[in-house]
Design an enzyme around this catalytic site. Structure first.
Site, PDB file in Angstrom:
ATOM      1  N   GLU A 275     -33.305 -89.568  40.438  1.00  0.00           N
ATOM      2  CA  GLU A 275     -32.635 -88.765  39.937  1.00  0.00           C
ATOM      3  C   GLU A 275     -33.391 -87.447  39.794  1.00  0.00           C
ATOM      4  O   GLU A 275     -34.595 -87.395  39.756  1.00  0.00           O
ATOM      5  CB  GLU A 275     -32.556 -89.196  38.318  1.00  0.00           C
TER       6      GLU A 275
ATOM      7  N   ARG B 194     -31.454 -95.604  31.220  1.00  0.00           N
ATOM      8  CA  ARG B 194     -32.150 -94.769  31.969  1.00  0.00           C
ATOM      9  C   ARG B 194     -31.867 -95.355  33.512  1.00  0.00           C
ATOM     10  O   ARG B 194     -31.632 -96.519  33.450  1.00  0.00           O
ATOM     11  CB  ARG B 194     -33.589 -95.159  31.872  1.00  0.00           C
TER      12      ARG B 194
ATOM     13  N   HIS C 257     -26.527 -86.903  34.139  1.00  0.00           N
ATOM     14  CA  HIS C 257     -27.413 -86.906  32.789  1.00  0.00           C
ATOM     15  C   HIS C 257     -27.050 -86.222  32.023  1.00  0.00           C
ATOM     16  O   HIS C 257     -27.870 -85.297  31.290  1.00  0.00           O
ATOM     17  CB  HIS C 257     -28.909 -86.839  33.457  1.00  0.00           C
TER      18      HIS C 257
END
Length: 310
Positions: free
Chosen positions: A257, A229, A276
């Site tokens: 993000e 993460r 991602h």
């Protein structure tokens, strides 16, 4: 739970396979929904089990509080941090842990090899029509040491792949177990590893874990790979180290993000970034829904799902 349970499943194309897989379970009824909608119908609100979509799983978070009969939220992600604060404490919250091990570990290996063999540099030379013989410095994985922070299915799979390339891995988890060191030992483990891989979930303990002190302890020239993460890494501290060209990085996740177009992380030397997308290869959504089906089956049988976070 022996009566028929309504499962609220996304109606998007990526989730059609989920409807197919879950529809084969006993004692379930599939009810579809649009993850972009702001309100649920009466039938949708009566579902017992809610599944966010494969892509953009955060979108229907506001719908959770509309489901009056909610008993379980089954995620398709490896972690549960995105939903943890939005799901009532009496509701079972489970992940698809294990489904992502193959695709994500493959991304980690590809990212390490890309950086070690200098593919970003080579592609830039190619764009300039330049035969770059002896203009770059490649390295090999053989004989290297990798520190893997997160010893779940993904971290363990990464260690297996690195071993095949002659690299030695040190696995770290929240608590020590056979072959795995405890997170409390991290300060003494960082040095001496040429690669640091983050595959841990985001928790109160891991948020900001890779901060200025952690980064400063990494060997000169070491590579940080984050497939966990974004918030586990202190972005400002990482940018500072990359600007000094002391470290390199390969990131599938960032904080913030999505990464804004004007963010300095885009332009510092020694970093490659993917959006991602480490898990995003053909077949992963089917893997996620297969794990979800196992978790739901256990729940309907009155058992605690193996991936339940609480």
């Amino acid at each position: 739970m022996t009566s028929t349970a309504r499962l609220l499943v996304s109606d998007e194309p990526d989730d059609k396979i989920g409807q197919e897989i879950l529809g084969k379970l006993d004692h379930v009824s599939i009810v579809t929904y649009d993850p972009n909608q702001s309100a649920l119908s009466i039938t949708q609100q009566s579902a017992a089990i809610f599944l966010p979509p494969y892509r953009g799983s955060h979108r229907p978070i506001p719908l959770v509080r509309q489901i009056s009969n909610l008993k379980m939220v089954q995620l398709l992600s490896a972690g549960t941090d995105e939903y943890a604060s939005h799901v009532p404490s009496h509701v079972v919250l489970a992940s698809a842990r294990g489904a992502h091990a193959g695709p994500v570990s493959e991304w980690v290996l590809s990212a390490i090899l890309a950086q070690f063999r200098q593919w970003p540099t080579l592609v830039r030379y190619q764009d300039q029509n330049t035969w770059a013989h002896r203009k770059f410095h490649a390295d090999t994985l053989a004989g290297k040491r990798a520190l893997i922070v997160g010893a779940g299915a993904i971290g363990t799979a990464v260690a297996g792949l690195l071993n095949a390339f002659g690299a030695q891995s040190t696995l770290v988890a929240s608590k020590a177990r056979n072959g795995v060191s405890a997170a409390s030992d991290l300060p003494t483990l960082i040095r001496g590893h040429q690669v640091v891989v983050i595959t841990a979930p985001l928790t109160d303990e891991t948020r900001g874990l890779v901060g200025p002190d952690f980064l400063a302890a990494m060997d000169d020239g070491a590579l940080l790979v984050n497939a966990g993460r974004g918030a586990i890494v202190d972005t400002n501290a990482l940018v500072a180290e990359l600007r000094k060209e002391r470290l390199r990085a390969a990131l599938d996740v960032t904080d913030p993000e999505p990464l804004p177009p004007d963010h300095p992380l885009w332009n510092v030397p020694g970093v490659i970034i993917s959006p991602h997308s480490a898990r995003t290869v053909p077949g992963t959504n089917a893997l996620c829904y297969s794990v979800a089906a196992e978790q739901i089956t256990a729940f309907l049988a009155g058992e605690r799902p193996s991936n339940a976070a609480r």
